[in-house]
Design a protein around this motif. Sequence first.
Motif, short mmCIF file in Angstrom:
data_model
loop_
_atom_site.label_atom_id
_atom_site.label_comp_id
_atom_site.label_asym_id
_atom_site.label_seq_id
_atom_site.Cartn_x
_atom_site.Cartn_y
_atom_site.Cartn_z
N TRP A 53 -62.85 -18.30 26.64
CA TRP A 53 -62.77 -16.73 27.35
C TRP A 53 -61.78 -16.46 27.98
O TRP A 53 -61.23 -15.26 28.16
CB TRP A 53 -63.96 -17.07 28.45
CG TRP A 53 -65.47 -17.60 28.20
CD1 TRP A 53 -65.73 -16.38 27.29
CD2 TRP A 53 -66.26 -18.17 28.80
NE1 TRP A 53 -67.54 -16.17 27.28
CE2 TRP A 53 -67.80 -17.90 27.78
CE3 TRP A 53 -65.99 -18.27 29.58
CZ2 TRP A 53 -68.97 -17.87 28.73
CZ3 TRP A 53 -67.89 -19.11 30.37
CH2 TRP A 53 -69.21 -19.23 29.89
N GLY A 54 -61.23 -17.37 28.60
CA GLY A 54 -59.64 -17.07 28.59
C GLY A 54 -58.51 -15.80 27.28
O GLY A 54 -57.54 -15.84 28.14
N CYS B 59 -67.98 -20.57 20.18
CA CYS B 59 -67.28 -21.35 20.74
C CYS B 59 -67.59 -22.47 19.45
O CYS B 59 -66.52 -23.70 19.67
CB CYS B 59 -67.54 -21.26 21.61
SG CYS B 59 -66.63 -23.14 23.07
N THR C 228 -55.12 -28.97 30.46
CA THR C 228 -54.20 -28.11 30.61
C THR C 228 -53.46 -28.43 31.45
O THR C 228 -52.46 -27.97 30.61
CB THR C 228 -55.54 -26.51 31.06
OG1 THR C 228 -56.33 -26.63 30.27
CG2 THR C 228 -54.17 -25.69 31.81
N VAL D 275 -61.28 -30.16 32.26
CA VAL D 275 -60.67 -29.25 31.29
C VAL D 275 -59.19 -28.84 32.50
O VAL D 275 -57.80 -28.85 31.88
CB VAL D 275 -61.12 -27.75 31.41
CG1 VAL D 275 -60.64 -26.04 30.33
CG2 VAL D 275 -62.66 -27.59 30.47
N ASP E 173 -68.49 -14.95 22.59
CA ASP E 173 -67.48 -16.12 22.66
C ASP E 173 -68.61 -17.57 23.18
O ASP E 173 -68.15 -18.46 22.24
CB ASP E 173 -66.77 -16.31 24.06
CG ASP E 173 -65.61 -15.42 23.95
OD1 ASP E 173 -65.48 -15.26 22.28
OD2 ASP E 173 -64.97 -15.21 24.50
N PHE F 235 -68.17 -12.21 26.67
CA PHE F 235 -68.36 -12.57 27.40
C PHE F 235 -69.63 -13.36 27.20
O PHE F 235 -69.14 -15.20 26.62
CB PHE F 235 -68.76 -12.24 28.55
CG PHE F 235 -69.01 -13.70 29.39
CD1 PHE F 235 -68.22 -14.08 30.56
CD2 PHE F 235 -70.71 -13.43 29.73
CE1 PHE F 235 -68.39 -15.16 31.14
CE2 PHE F 235 -71.12 -14.59 30.18
CZ PHE F 235 -70.30 -15.69 30.79
N LEU G 244 -64.93 -23.79 25.98
CA LEU G 244 -65.37 -22.55 25.93
C LEU G 244 -64.80 -21.75 26.45
O LEU G 244 -64.33 -20.48 26.72
CB LEU G 244 -67.15 -22.20 26.45
CG LEU G 244 -67.67 -21.15 26.85
CD1 LEU G 244 -67.45 -19.91 25.73
CD2 LEU G 244 -69.70 -21.25 27.31
N TYR G 245 -64.19 -22.27 27.80
CA TYR G 245 -63.70 -21.44 28.93
C TYR G 245 -62.10 -21.76 28.49
O TYR G 245 -61.60 -20.35 29.13
CB TYR G 245 -63.18 -22.67 30.65
CG TYR G 245 -64.42 -22.94 31.19
CD1 TYR G 245 -65.48 -22.14 31.04
CD2 TYR G 245 -64.59 -23.93 31.99
CE1 TYR G 245 -66.69 -22.25 31.82
CE2 TYR G 245 -65.89 -24.48 32.35
CZ TYR G 245 -66.97 -23.57 32.56
OH TYR G 245 -68.22 -23.65 33.31
N PRO G 246 -61.41 -21.97 27.98
CA PRO G 246 -60.01 -21.93 27.33
C PRO G 246 -60.37 -20.12 26.34
O PRO G 246 -59.31 -19.30 26.55
CB PRO G 246 -59.11 -22.89 27.28
CG PRO G 246 -60.31 -24.12 27.34
CD PRO G 246 -61.26 -23.20 27.92
N TYR H 184 -69.12 -27.25 23.47
CA TYR H 184 -68.20 -25.50 24.53
C TYR H 184 -67.12 -26.72 24.85
O TYR H 184 -66.91 -25.45 26.07
CB TYR H 184 -69.87 -26.05 25.25
CG TYR H 184 -70.93 -24.98 24.11
CD1 TYR H 184 -70.63 -24.14 24.27
CD2 TYR H 184 -71.66 -25.45 23.11
CE1 TYR H 184 -71.90 -22.39 23.08
CE2 TYR H 184 -72.59 -24.58 22.35
CZ TYR H 184 -72.38 -23.48 22.45
OH TYR H 184 -73.02 -23.05 21.80
N LYS H 185 -66.22 -27.23 24.72
CA LYS H 185 -66.05 -27.80 25.75
C LYS H 185 -64.62 -27.12 25.74
O LYS H 185 -63.18 -26.93 26.85
CB LYS H 185 -65.45 -29.28 25.60
CG LYS H 185 -64.15 -29.75 24.19
CD LYS H 185 -63.13 -31.31 24.40
CE LYS H 185 -63.37 -31.69 22.87
NZ LYS H 185 -62.57 -32.90 22.75
#
Length: 385
Positions: free
Chosen positions: A249-250, A205, A329, A325, A201, A198, A245-247, A242-243
């Motif tokens: 982390w995924g 990123c 997606t 995001v 990343d 966590f 970042l969520y993917p 950082y756009k």
Amino acid sequence: MQSLFPSPKLLNLAFSGCSQTALPLFEAQTKHNSKWQARQELYPVWSVADDAKNKAAKLSDAAVTEFEKASSKTQRKAGHIELYSPKYYAACTFGGIMACGLTHTIVTPMDLVKCRRQVDAKMYKGNFEAWGKIGRAEGFRGIYTGWGPTFWGYSVQGGLKYGGYEFFKKFYADLVGEENFHKYKTGIYLAGSASAEFIADIGLCPFEAVKVRMQTTIPPFAKTTLGGINYIVGKEGVGGLYKGLYPLWGRQIPYTMMKFASFETVVEMIYNYLPGSKSDYGKGAQTAVSFTGGYIAGILCAIVSHPADVMVSKLNSNRQAGEGVGAATSRIYKDIGFGGLWNGLPVRIVMIGTLTGLQWMIYDYFKIFMGLPTTGGAAPEKGKA
């Protein structure tokens, strides 16, 4: 009656360049051979192979000696490293930097093809065709497109991941206590690796955003890592880095959870299968176990994290301005479907398996170099030290 044909003894003397003074020695050597034993003197290639093997053994011994000297010198300078001390975590962090930065950079050509095929499955039919086309169009440097952000990004990520894992594994183990740790150790491995990744990343990123865009735009949108960062920040602000970042982390958190938990489990199984205990095996054997465990873990990691890896590549290269995001997606998934999430999986299995095996081998070799125990192994039996 004397034979018309020369004896094997005379043929050997004639063609091996021996003089008559060598005859007594030759007879002494052949006298004790049984009729079933192959005669090495009749096969010059045999002796050449033996010479090469002996030279390789001498070089290997010399390399081990130099390694031991360098290791002893470094350990004297660093001083004693107590387990789970700040100095220990610093050493693990540096080992992670070496393991991840170098290995990810080496496999950049495979990563380049993977990313381009994820963005456009019809771009290349296979890896060799892809490398041939890239090499002819862009030269050898083109095959390593994106190596700069790869090196810097995964060096940062590797240090935070490996050092963080050692810290969080001990932290959670202390929370539950020793007895519960041995009962629920897989859960501790999963929690420790997820916590470390966590944080890691967040460092990775920005470099990942530059790498993916550099690899999926032809010609690349930037030539250097810093140039790519400046370009994205200039057009989209810091948030543009950082756009994804969520993917990310995924993709990376499940990947790392599988990587560390399966590695620990596989290594423990190997040592339980082998005779004796882990301490009975030398440094070379222990790092071989690390490579094997890492390779198997890498295959599992690649499968678990591949759909998210495809989505990260798509989002970094095909996200529209102002698009969230979730919306991006959903749009991308409609375009590629479930099958599209698995584009490039075979090459990623080979890449991640090799890469993960090498990472664990380098990491544990560095720990040995610093006088630290390698990662993983069977839990000590009760009553034994």
